[in-house]
Design an enzyme around this catalytic site. Structure first.
Site, PDB file in Angstrom:
ATOM      1  N   VAL A  55       1.317  -3.627   3.865  1.00  0.00           N
ATOM      2  CA  VAL A  55       1.356  -4.915   4.576  1.00  0.00           C
ATOM      3  C   VAL A  55       2.615  -5.729   4.296  1.00  0.00           C
ATOM      4  O   VAL A  55       2.825  -6.762   4.924  1.00  0.00           O
ATOM      5  CB  VAL A  55       0.125  -5.829   4.343  1.00  0.00           C
ATOM      6  CG1 VAL A  55      -1.114  -5.313   5.013  1.00  0.00           C
ATOM      7  CG2 VAL A  55      -0.098  -6.088   2.882  1.00  0.00           C
ATOM      8  N   TYR A  76      -4.291   3.731   8.157  1.00  0.00           N
ATOM      9  CA  TYR A  76      -5.630   3.167   8.389  1.00  0.00           C
ATOM     10  C   TYR A  76      -6.147   3.545   9.777  1.00  0.00           C
ATOM     11  O   TYR A  76      -6.010   4.692  10.185  1.00  0.00           O
ATOM     12  CB  TYR A  76      -5.622   1.640   8.170  1.00  0.00           C
ATOM     13  CG  TYR A  76      -4.867   1.276   6.924  1.00  0.00           C
ATOM     14  CD1 TYR A  76      -5.370   1.664   5.684  1.00  0.00           C
ATOM     15  CD2 TYR A  76      -3.646   0.634   6.962  1.00  0.00           C
ATOM     16  CE1 TYR A  76      -4.672   1.377   4.528  1.00  0.00           C
ATOM     17  CE2 TYR A  76      -2.939   0.358   5.805  1.00  0.00           C
ATOM     18  CZ  TYR A  76      -3.459   0.735   4.603  1.00  0.00           C
ATOM     19  OH  TYR A  76      -2.781   0.463   3.459  1.00  0.00           O
ATOM     20  N   TYR A 122      -4.434  -2.503  -9.776  1.00  0.00           N
ATOM     21  CA  TYR A 122      -4.225  -2.399  -8.326  1.00  0.00           C
ATOM     22  C   TYR A 122      -3.258  -3.482  -7.804  1.00  0.00           C
ATOM     23  O   TYR A 122      -2.293  -3.185  -7.102  1.00  0.00           O
ATOM     24  CB  TYR A 122      -5.586  -2.489  -7.620  1.00  0.00           C
ATOM     25  CG  TYR A 122      -5.495  -2.556  -6.129  1.00  0.00           C
ATOM     26  CD1 TYR A 122      -5.282  -1.404  -5.373  1.00  0.00           C
ATOM     27  CD2 TYR A 122      -5.594  -3.767  -5.451  1.00  0.00           C
ATOM     28  CE1 TYR A 122      -5.178  -1.459  -3.988  1.00  0.00           C
ATOM     29  CE2 TYR A 122      -5.494  -3.829  -4.070  1.00  0.00           C
ATOM     30  CZ  TYR A 122      -5.290  -2.685  -3.351  1.00  0.00           C
ATOM     31  OH  TYR A 122      -5.174  -2.747  -1.984  1.00  0.00           O
ATOM     32  N   LYS A 155       0.334   3.408  -2.957  1.00  0.00           N
ATOM     33  CA  LYS A 155      -0.866   4.252  -3.106  1.00  0.00           C
ATOM     34  C   LYS A 155      -0.535   5.741  -3.076  1.00  0.00           C
ATOM     35  O   LYS A 155      -1.303   6.565  -3.584  1.00  0.00           O
ATOM     36  CB  LYS A 155      -1.908   3.873  -2.048  1.00  0.00           C
ATOM     37  CG  LYS A 155      -2.420   2.434  -2.239  1.00  0.00           C
ATOM     38  CD  LYS A 155      -3.293   1.937  -1.095  1.00  0.00           C
ATOM     39  CE  LYS A 155      -3.683   0.468  -1.307  1.00  0.00           C
ATOM     40  NZ  LYS A 155      -4.418  -0.106  -0.163  1.00  0.00           N
ATOM     41  N   SER A 166       0.793  -1.230   0.000  1.00  0.00           N
ATOM     42  CA  SER A 166       0.000   0.000   0.000  1.00  0.00           C
ATOM     43  C   SER A 166       0.829   1.287   0.000  1.00  0.00           C
ATOM     44  O   SER A 166       0.260   2.366  -0.165  1.00  0.00           O
ATOM     45  CB  SER A 166      -0.941   0.024   1.200  1.00  0.00           C
ATOM     46  OG  SER A 166      -1.961  -0.916   1.002  1.00  0.00           O
TER      47      SER A 166
END
Ligand SMILES: NC(=O)CC[C@H](N)C(=O)O
Length: 315
Positions: free
Chosen positions: A267, A249, A197, A73, A70
């Site tokens: 992760v 998050y 993705y 992103k 991630s």
């Protein structure tokens, strides 16, 4: 905030943090829901700092590539904002989710508009934006080339095994994408947006490469080595604000409280941290805490920030 001139201590601080992390036995749990990620040695630890005045300081396994997941992103958001500008915010929110990265519950209440671009649903919409006018292969190539350009390193690649492993087990991401499609918030077929993705999440980078790629965010949107503008200063500040509020998050508040700088986790155990005006940082330790963020990576950045008196809230 510490001046760049006081940075000889940075080398020392990085070495100290790496040595301390090597000793720790409470390393968190390596993610196994993507089977390929579960194969990584939990003892690995790397850290890198690239200062705005061009110093590259490394400790531990800082040259070993890992799955950035991630963290990618940040770069896809940057590209999507370049493509569609503020129109992006009609399809993705800018609020912390307070939920896990792969949560589906908010999407129903909020009509298929994900809370922010860093949770999975938001990043899948960003992938859909990058797909416009492209085949998935071209969109993936554009993302990879952008990251190579930012890091000034053409050796960065996508780990095809990780991408395949994630596609084979990505039922939740398929659920998120299908759900958003039902609200009309995906313009392409879910499997195409997910293809983009999964592949950008599977980009493999070392801490050195990741810290290099983050330089523009630490330097008002410009590559400090070449002076070339990547994004406007305002956009760099806004990406930093999203990293601070949403980059970890449901652990974003805790990271801001403990570390005090914008950060984005993945992760795979990587975190990109930005000290505005000073340095771009990357850390990697594969074991995760309860929020799915690198356990020792967060602790290492907390220690480093304290040693260097780095915080966006420091006078
Ligand atoms: N937090 C993460 O790094 C999650 C990214 C991962 N590719 C997933 O979709 O589950």
């Amino acid at each position: 905030m510490a001046e760049i001139e006081t940075m000889p201590e940075l080398e020392q601080a990085l070495a100290e943090v790496a040595a301390e992390m090597a000793e720790r036995t409470d390393r968190g749990e390596v993610a196994t829901y993507i089977p390929q990620l579960g194969k990584v040695d939990p003892k690995k630890f790397g850290i890198a700092a690239v200062t705005n005045d061009g110093r590259v300081i490394l400790a531990g396994d800082a040259d070993q590539p890992f799955s950035i997941q991630s963290v990618s992103k940040v770069f896809t958001l940057t590209l999507a904002l370049g493509k569609v500008g503020d129109a992006l915010w009609q399809r993705v929110g800018r609020e912390p989710s307070g939920n896990p990265f792969n949560s589906i519950v908010q999407l129903e209440h909020e009509n298929g508009i994900p809370r922010n671009p860093f949770i999975n649903a938001g990043a899948i919409v960003v992938s859909d934006v990058l797909l416009a006018g492209h085949q998935p292969r071209e969109a993936i190539g554009e993302i990879l080339r952008f990251i190579q350009f930012l890091a000034d390193d053409e050796t960065i690649v996508i780990d095809r095994d990780v991408a395949a492993s994630e596609r084979a087990t990505g039922y939740r991401n398929f659920a998120l994408a299908n759900y958003m499609k039902s609200f009309g918030n995906l313009h392409h077929a879910p499997e195409l947006a997910l293809g983009v993705y999964f592949h950008h999440c599977a980009i493999a980078m070392s801490c050195r490469q990741l810290a290099m790629a983050g330089r523009f965010l630490a330097n008002g949107g410009r590559n400090p080595a070449t002076g070339h503008s990547v994004v406007s200063a305002e956009r760099a500040r806004r990406i930093g604000a999203l990293m601070l509020t949403c980059g970890h998050y449901d652990g974003s508040g805790d990271f801001a409280f403990r570390v005090g700088i914008p950060g984005k986790s993945g992760v795979g155990g990587g975190i990109l941290g930005i000290v505005p005006g000073v340095a771009s940082l990357a850390v990697w330790s594969p074991g995760l805490n309860e929020n799915g963020n690198s356990k020792l990576g967060s602790i290492a950045l907390e220690k480093l920030a304290r040693m260097m008196n780095w915080s966006i809230f420091a006078p």
